[in-house]
Design a protein around this motif. Structure first.
Motif, PDB file in Angstrom:
ATOM      1  N   HIS A   1      19.129   9.204 -28.191  1.00 34.24           N
ATOM      2  CA  HIS A   1      20.528   9.406 -28.919  1.00 34.24           C
ATOM      3  C   HIS A   1      22.447   9.450 -28.722  1.00 34.24           C
ATOM      4  O   HIS A   1      22.690   8.551 -28.623  1.00 34.24           O
ATOM      5  CB  HIS A   1      19.591   9.945 -30.464  1.00 34.24           C
TER       6      HIS A   1
ATOM      7  N   HIS B   1      24.286   7.395 -27.741  1.00 33.22           N
ATOM      8  CA  HIS B   1      26.510   7.426 -27.498  1.00 33.22           C
ATOM      9  C   HIS B   1      27.273   7.282 -27.264  1.00 33.22           C
ATOM     10  O   HIS B   1      28.814   6.957 -26.778  1.00 33.22           O
ATOM     11  CB  HIS B   1      26.715   8.689 -28.958  1.00 33.22           C
TER      12      HIS B   1
ATOM     13  N   GLU C   1      27.076   3.317 -33.580  1.00 31.67           N
ATOM     14  CA  GLU C   1      25.350   3.716 -34.316  1.00 31.67           C
ATOM     15  C   GLU C   1      24.115   2.829 -33.168  1.00 31.67           C
ATOM     16  O   GLU C   1      23.576   3.128 -33.083  1.00 31.67           O
ATOM     17  CB  GLU C   1      24.899   4.156 -35.998  1.00 31.67           C
TER      18      GLU C   1
ATOM     19  N   SER D   1      23.441   3.956 -29.973  1.00 37.60           N
ATOM     20  CA  SER D   1      22.356   5.577 -29.969  1.00 37.60           C
ATOM     21  C   SER D   1      21.383   4.650 -30.463  1.00 37.60           C
ATOM     22  O   SER D   1      20.108   5.201 -30.349  1.00 37.60           O
ATOM     23  CB  SER D   1      23.070   6.378 -30.856  1.00 37.60           C
TER      24      SER D   1
HETATM   25 ZN    ZN Z   1      24.375   8.728 -34.043  1.00 37.30          ZN
END
Ligand code: ZN
Length: 507
Positions: free
Chosen positions: A271, A275, A301, A304
């Motif tokens: 994740h 990013h 987001e 990610s």
């Molecule tokens: Zn995040």
């Protein structure tokens, strides 16, 4: 036609402000990773001093003089010279930031910083003791403060809109309500199918012993394969995983470690890696200007989630990585085949805690928060009512009710920090991610095969090219349309999930 060259004095000044912001980020990174506990108070003062300096520059007379050279400082409209697209976008975004910053009096900013700082400490204690009433008065002042802030920022029809606009510019309650209502309906129907399914994957082995050093080494290998540069980044441990960037050449991530939970550390790495690829993929030439900044929290987001769920929970990815994982954890996985592993990491199971939720129910957790925020901002819901409403909604959407507010309305730090309007960006990120990935598959017909053979950087380069390098040049809506040829469309997310879960659960 005028270009960025003509804006050089402005760009240099923006970069100067960014250097201070980068120093702030570095101090914050240190605070979360290596700073000795005793340094906390002094660090808070260092941060406040630097943040004050940056804010003064952002709203000060020099910035005003600079901007007035090219735009009408009241409306943001450029003087009638002809600008090329990047310059026009830069002026638009600098004005946007300036206009927001000057509308908030310094007195208000200081008051907000103080109240939220105290509220976060009270929240931490209240959460520990599961004592919502002790936090309620602080939350009440924060809600009042956010309404005041919304009225200072003005213009928007709903106070909640003004706050959402911080995180996802252009998004409004009027758009979110029908979008989320439709999505909720689809997800609840899908959840029912999952729960009625004749088979359910086991996931007990994910909680066997997964030695920490091997977890970190495996995570690192995956990050390198994705194209995350350890020359321009590093990974450390922290209580809450995060990504921070000081410049595209220094983008750092953290993960947490739990030797009895493979999902927690590995998917956090993936994740945050997503990013970080966004931050590393920004154009360093534009550093300090909006053209060298990430677009919105929703788009961030999406990067990610695309890696964590779209790729990291897909079969092609594990076709390549499962043999490597098995080699790293021969004892842990000795009796577990690829299919069983794949089922386990995609298992859907309603639970109380958002950050531990699966791909499907995660969005239902977001809906609970979105609906409560809206009621607080638009319908004057008394804060004392939050736990009751929270539990009602959890029961209705997820069929689980927390025993205590620590696992309920007190679980997230966002409200204590004044971050109202933040939660919807998590779900928007999921939706954007699915739509982007679907387009990547169309643009790169060999993508599944490439991923299955470990060539992940093909996707990274596509993301660099289509999304990262533009910074804030386009709005989120324009970007989505440019990349995928259509506006935000939640069916990519829902259809993809239905197909995957249908295979695993046999419906
Ligand atoms: Zn995040």
């Amino acid at each position: 036609m005028k270009s960025l060259k003509d804006l050089k004095p402005l760009i240099l000044f923006l970069r100067e402000i960014q250097q201070i912001n980068s120093a702030v980020s570095l101090l914050s990174w240190d605070q979360e990773t290596y700073m000795p506990k005793g340094g906390g108070e002094a660090r808070a003062e260092q941060l406040a001093a630097l943040e004050g300096m940056a804010h003064q520059k952002k709203i000060g007379p020099h910035m005003k003089r600079l901007l007035s050279r090219w735009i009408d400082i009241k409306t943001g409209v450029p003087e009638d010279e002809v600008w090329d697209d990047p310059s026009r976008a830069l002026l638009r975004e600098v004005f946007r930031d300036y206009n927001k910053a000057v509308r908030l009096p310094t007195e208000f900013v200081k008051r907000e910083a103080k109240i939220t700082s105290i509220a976060q400490q009270v929240w931490a204690e209240a959460k520990e003791k599961s004592d919502f009433p002790s936090f309620a008065p602080y939350l009440k002042s924060i809600v009042a403060l956010k309404k005041e802030e919304a009225s200072l920022l003005a213009d928007q029809s709903s106070p909640y809109d003004a706050l959402i606009d911080y995180y996802e510019p252009g998004m409004t309650v009027t758009r979110l309500v029908p979008l989320f209502a439709a999505l909720k309906k689809e997800l609840l129907a899908l959840l029912e199918k999952v729960q009625r399914a004749p088979i359910a994957p086991r996931d007990d082995f994910l909680h066997r012993c997964w030695p920490a050093r091997r977890q970190l080494a495996f995570g690192r290998r995956v990050l390198e394969t994705m194209g995350y540069s350890f020359l321009c980044g590093r990974q450390d441990l922290s209580a809450h995983p995060f990504t921070t960037s000081f410049h595209p050449t220094d983008v750092r991530i953290t993960t947490r470690m739990n030797e009895y939970n493979f999902l927690s550390s590995f998917f956090s790495s993936l994740h945050e890696g997503g990013h970080a690829l966004y931050d590393q993929g920004l154009n360093a030439e534009y550093f300090g200007t909006p053209l060298g900044e990430t677009l919105s929290l929703g788009i961030h987001e999406s990067q990610s989630r695309l890696w964590e769920n779209g790729i990291g929970r897909s079969m092609p990815f594990w076709n390549y990585f499962y043999p490597i994982l098995k080699e790293a954890f021969p004892r842990t996985l000795q009796d577990i085949g690829l299919e069983a592993f794949y089922g386990a990491i995609n298992r859907v199971s309603p639970s109380l805690i958002r950050v531990e939720a699966d791909e499907l129910t995660y969005n239902l957790h977001v809906m609970v928060r979105f609906e409560i925020e809206r009621a607080l901002m638009e319908e004057d819901l008394p804060v004392e009512e939050i736990p009751r409403l929270w539990n009602e909604k959890m029961e209705a959407y997820l069929g689980v009710v927390p025993d205590s507010d620590a696992d309920g309305a007190l679980q997230d730090i966002h409200w204590a920090g004044g971050a109202f309007g933040y939660f919807p960006t998590y779900t928007l990120g999921n939706l954007y991610a699915a739509q982007f990935l679907s387009q990547a598959r169309k643009d790169i017909p060999s993508l599944e095969t490439d991923i299955g053979q470990g060539r992940l950087t093909i996707l990274t380069h596509w993301l660099n090219e289509k999304i990262h390098r533009f910074g804030r040049r386009y709005s989120s809506d324009d970007l989505v349309r440019r990349v995928t040829g259509e506006p935000l469309n939640p069916s990519y997310f829902v259809d993809g999930l239905r197909e995957k879960l249908g295979e695993i659960y046999g419906f």
